[in-house]
Scaffold this motif. Structure first.
Motif, PDB file in Angstrom:
ATOM      1  N   GLY A 150       0.805  -1.214   0.000  1.00 65.47           N
ATOM      2  CA  GLY A 150       0.000   0.000   0.000  1.00 65.47           C
ATOM      3  C   GLY A 150       0.837   1.262   0.000  1.00 65.47           C
ATOM      4  O   GLY A 150       0.504   2.241  -0.676  1.00 65.47           O
ATOM      5  N   ALA A 151       1.943   1.253   0.742  1.00 65.37           N
ATOM      6  CA  ALA A 151       2.819   2.420   0.807  1.00 65.37           C
ATOM      7  C   ALA A 151       3.438   2.702  -0.567  1.00 65.37           C
ATOM      8  O   ALA A 151       3.446   3.841  -1.040  1.00 65.37           O
ATOM      9  CB  ALA A 151       3.904   2.216   1.854  1.00 65.37           C
ATOM     10  N   VAL A 152       3.945   1.655  -1.204  1.00 63.84           N
ATOM     11  CA  VAL A 152       4.567   1.815  -2.519  1.00 63.84           C
ATOM     12  C   VAL A 152       3.512   2.234  -3.550  1.00 63.84           C
ATOM     13  O   VAL A 152       3.726   3.175  -4.320  1.00 63.84           O
ATOM     14  CB  VAL A 152       5.284   0.511  -2.943  1.00 63.84           C
ATOM     15  N   SER A 153       2.375   1.561  -3.544  1.00 63.50           N
ATOM     16  CA  SER A 153       1.305   1.885  -4.493  1.00 63.50           C
ATOM     17  C   SER A 153       0.836   3.323  -4.318  1.00 63.50           C
ATOM     18  O   SER A 153       0.614   4.040  -5.303  1.00 63.50           O
ATOM     19  CB  SER A 153       0.116   0.938  -4.320  1.00 63.50           C
ATOM     20  N   GLY A 154       0.689   3.741  -3.083  1.00 67.55           N
ATOM     21  CA  GLY A 154       0.210   5.094  -2.800  1.00 67.55           C
ATOM     22  C   GLY A 154       1.143   6.168  -3.317  1.00 67.55           C
ATOM     23  O   GLY A 154       0.689   7.178  -3.884  1.00 67.55           O
ATOM     24  N   GLU A 155       2.435   5.972  -3.140  1.00 67.17           N
ATOM     25  CA  GLU A 155       3.403   6.963  -3.616  1.00 67.17           C
ATOM     26  C   GLU A 155       3.469   7.005  -5.137  1.00 67.17           C
ATOM     27  O   GLU A 155       3.465   8.071  -5.744  1.00 67.17           O
ATOM     28  CB  GLU A 155       4.799   6.687  -3.037  1.00 67.17           C
ATOM     29  N   ILE A 156       3.530   5.835  -5.771  1.00 64.18           N
ATOM     30  CA  ILE A 156       3.629   5.800  -7.237  1.00 64.18           C
ATOM     31  C   ILE A 156       2.348   6.328  -7.880  1.00 64.18           C
ATOM     32  O   ILE A 156       2.400   7.010  -8.905  1.00 64.18           O
ATOM     33  CB  ILE A 156       3.949   4.375  -7.733  1.00 64.18           C
ATOM     34  N   SER A 157       1.199   6.056  -7.272  1.00 67.29           N
ATOM     35  CA  SER A 157      -0.070   6.493  -7.868  1.00 67.29           C
ATOM     36  C   SER A 157      -0.195   8.010  -7.924  1.00 67.29           C
ATOM     37  O   SER A 157      -1.012   8.532  -8.682  1.00 67.29           O
ATOM     38  CB  SER A 157      -1.253   5.889  -7.109  1.00 67.29           C
ATOM     39  N   GLN A 158       0.629   8.719  -7.164  1.00 70.58           N
ATOM     40  CA  GLN A 158       0.587  10.181  -7.183  1.00 70.58           C
ATOM     41  C   GLN A 158       1.366  10.783  -8.352  1.00 70.58           C
ATOM     42  O   GLN A 158       1.261  11.988  -8.611  1.00 70.58           O
ATOM     43  CB  GLN A 158       1.137  10.729  -5.871  1.00 70.58           C
ATOM     44  N   VAL A 167      -0.221   8.313 -14.037  1.00 69.05           N
ATOM     45  CA  VAL A 167      -0.412   6.946 -13.546  1.00 69.05           C
ATOM     46  C   VAL A 167      -1.904   6.674 -13.397  1.00 69.05           C
ATOM     47  O   VAL A 167      -2.627   7.436 -12.774  1.00 69.05           O
ATOM     48  CB  VAL A 167       0.329   6.722 -12.212  1.00 69.05           C
ATOM     49  N   THR A 168      -2.359   5.556 -13.976  1.00 70.10           N
ATOM     50  CA  THR A 168      -3.772   5.201 -13.888  1.00 70.10           C
ATOM     51  C   THR A 168      -4.013   3.981 -13.012  1.00 70.10           C
ATOM     52  O   THR A 168      -5.123   3.775 -12.538  1.00 70.10           O
ATOM     53  CB  THR A 168      -4.368   4.947 -15.284  1.00 70.10           C
ATOM     54  N   SER A 169      -2.964   3.161 -12.789  1.00 65.36           N
ATOM     55  CA  SER A 169      -3.134   1.944 -11.999  1.00 65.36           C
ATOM     56  C   SER A 169      -1.783   1.497 -11.448  1.00 65.36           C
ATOM     57  O   SER A 169      -0.769   1.593 -12.142  1.00 65.36           O
ATOM     58  CB  SER A 169      -3.723   0.843 -12.884  1.00 65.36           C
ATOM     59  N   VAL A 170      -1.792   1.019 -10.203  1.00 71.87           N
ATOM     60  CA  VAL A 170      -0.583   0.477  -9.579  1.00 71.87           C
ATOM     61  C   VAL A 170      -0.968  -0.777  -8.808  1.00 71.87           C
ATOM     62  O   VAL A 170      -1.935  -0.772  -8.043  1.00 71.87           O
ATOM     63  CB  VAL A 170       0.069   1.472  -8.594  1.00 71.87           C
ATOM     64  N   LYS A 171      -0.209  -1.860  -9.005  1.00 73.05           N
ATOM     65  CA  LYS A 171      -0.425  -3.077  -8.230  1.00 73.05           C
ATOM     66  C   LYS A 171       0.926  -3.569  -7.741  1.00 73.05           C
ATOM     67  O   LYS A 171       1.775  -3.978  -8.538  1.00 73.05           O
ATOM     68  CB  LYS A 171      -1.109  -4.154  -9.054  1.00 73.05           C
ATOM     69  N   VAL A 206       9.915   7.474 -10.535  1.00 73.53           N
ATOM     70  CA  VAL A 206       9.422   6.250  -9.894  1.00 73.53           C
ATOM     71  C   VAL A 206      10.359   5.881  -8.739  1.00 73.53           C
ATOM     72  O   VAL A 206       9.909   5.541  -7.649  1.00 73.53           O
ATOM     73  CB  VAL A 206       9.309   5.093 -10.909  1.00 73.53           C
ATOM     74  N   ARG A 207      11.661   5.981  -8.968  1.00 77.32           N
ATOM     75  CA  ARG A 207      12.646   5.677  -7.927  1.00 77.32           C
ATOM     76  C   ARG A 207      12.433   6.574  -6.704  1.00 77.32           C
ATOM     77  O   ARG A 207      12.463   6.115  -5.562  1.00 77.32           O
ATOM     78  CB  ARG A 207      14.058   5.860  -8.479  1.00 77.32           C
ATOM     79  N   ALA A 208      12.193   7.863  -6.943  1.00 71.51           N
ATOM     80  CA  ALA A 208      11.969   8.809  -5.837  1.00 71.51           C
ATOM     81  C   ALA A 208      10.688   8.463  -5.074  1.00 71.51           C
ATOM     82  O   ALA A 208      10.656   8.548  -3.841  1.00 71.51           O
ATOM     83  CB  ALA A 208      11.899  10.236  -6.375  1.00 71.51           C
ATOM     84  N   ALA A 209       9.641   8.050  -5.784  1.00 64.63           N
ATOM     85  CA  ALA A 209       8.379   7.679  -5.131  1.00 64.63           C
ATOM     86  C   ALA A 209       8.567   6.440  -4.271  1.00 64.63           C
ATOM     87  O   ALA A 209       8.088   6.368  -3.137  1.00 64.63           O
ATOM     88  CB  ALA A 209       7.286   7.454  -6.172  1.00 64.63           C
ATOM     89  N   VAL A 210       9.282   5.445  -4.803  1.00 61.73           N
ATOM     90  CA  VAL A 210       9.540   4.215  -4.052  1.00 61.73           C
ATOM     91  C   VAL A 210      10.403   4.520  -2.830  1.00 61.73           C
ATOM     92  O   VAL A 210      10.149   4.013  -1.735  1.00 61.73           O
ATOM     93  CB  VAL A 210      10.206   3.149  -4.965  1.00 61.73           C
ATOM     94  N   ASP A 211      11.392   5.387  -3.010  1.00 60.68           N
ATOM     95  CA  ASP A 211      12.258   5.798  -1.897  1.00 60.68           C
ATOM     96  C   ASP A 211      11.441   6.502  -0.815  1.00 60.68           C
ATOM     97  O   ASP A 211      11.644   6.264   0.381  1.00 60.68           O
ATOM     98  CB  ASP A 211      13.367   6.710  -2.421  1.00 60.68           C
ATOM     99  N   GLU A 212      10.515   7.342  -1.225  1.00 61.86           N
ATOM    100  CA  GLU A 212       9.657   8.065  -0.275  1.00 61.86           C
ATOM    101  C   GLU A 212       8.833   7.091   0.560  1.00 61.86           C
ATOM    102  O   GLU A 212       8.554   7.335   1.731  1.00 61.86           O
ATOM    103  CB  GLU A 212       8.732   9.026  -1.038  1.00 61.86           C
TER     104      GLU A 212
END
Length: 77
Positions: free
Chosen positions: A25-33, A37-41, A62-68
């Protein structure tokens, strides 16, 4: 892996450190912002995150979102 259709781009990223649903959920939430982006799983057991977007995403964004989210992007699957 990146798969492109006429209207969407699907990319599968490898993320290390995910171990549970909260991690997903944390990774999906950051990337979805990220714009477009229309979908993240995210799937913790495989370490894969499938992202559908309107256009190819900048890997550094994407790397920055995952890092966040507290994890590490290790590449694409």
């Amino acid at each position: 892996m990146t798969d492109r259709t006429d209207t969407q781009v699907t990319t599968v990223y490898k993320v290390s450190g995910m171990s549970c649903g909260h991690c997903e959920g944390a990774v999906s939430g950051e990337i979805s912002q990220l714009p477009g982006v229309t979908s993240v799983k995210a799937v913790a057991s495989s370490g894969e995150v499938t992202v559908v977007s309107a256009a190819p995403l900048d890997e550094e964004a994407v790397r920055a979102a995952v890092d966040e989210a507290g994890f590490e992007l290790t590449g694409t699957a």
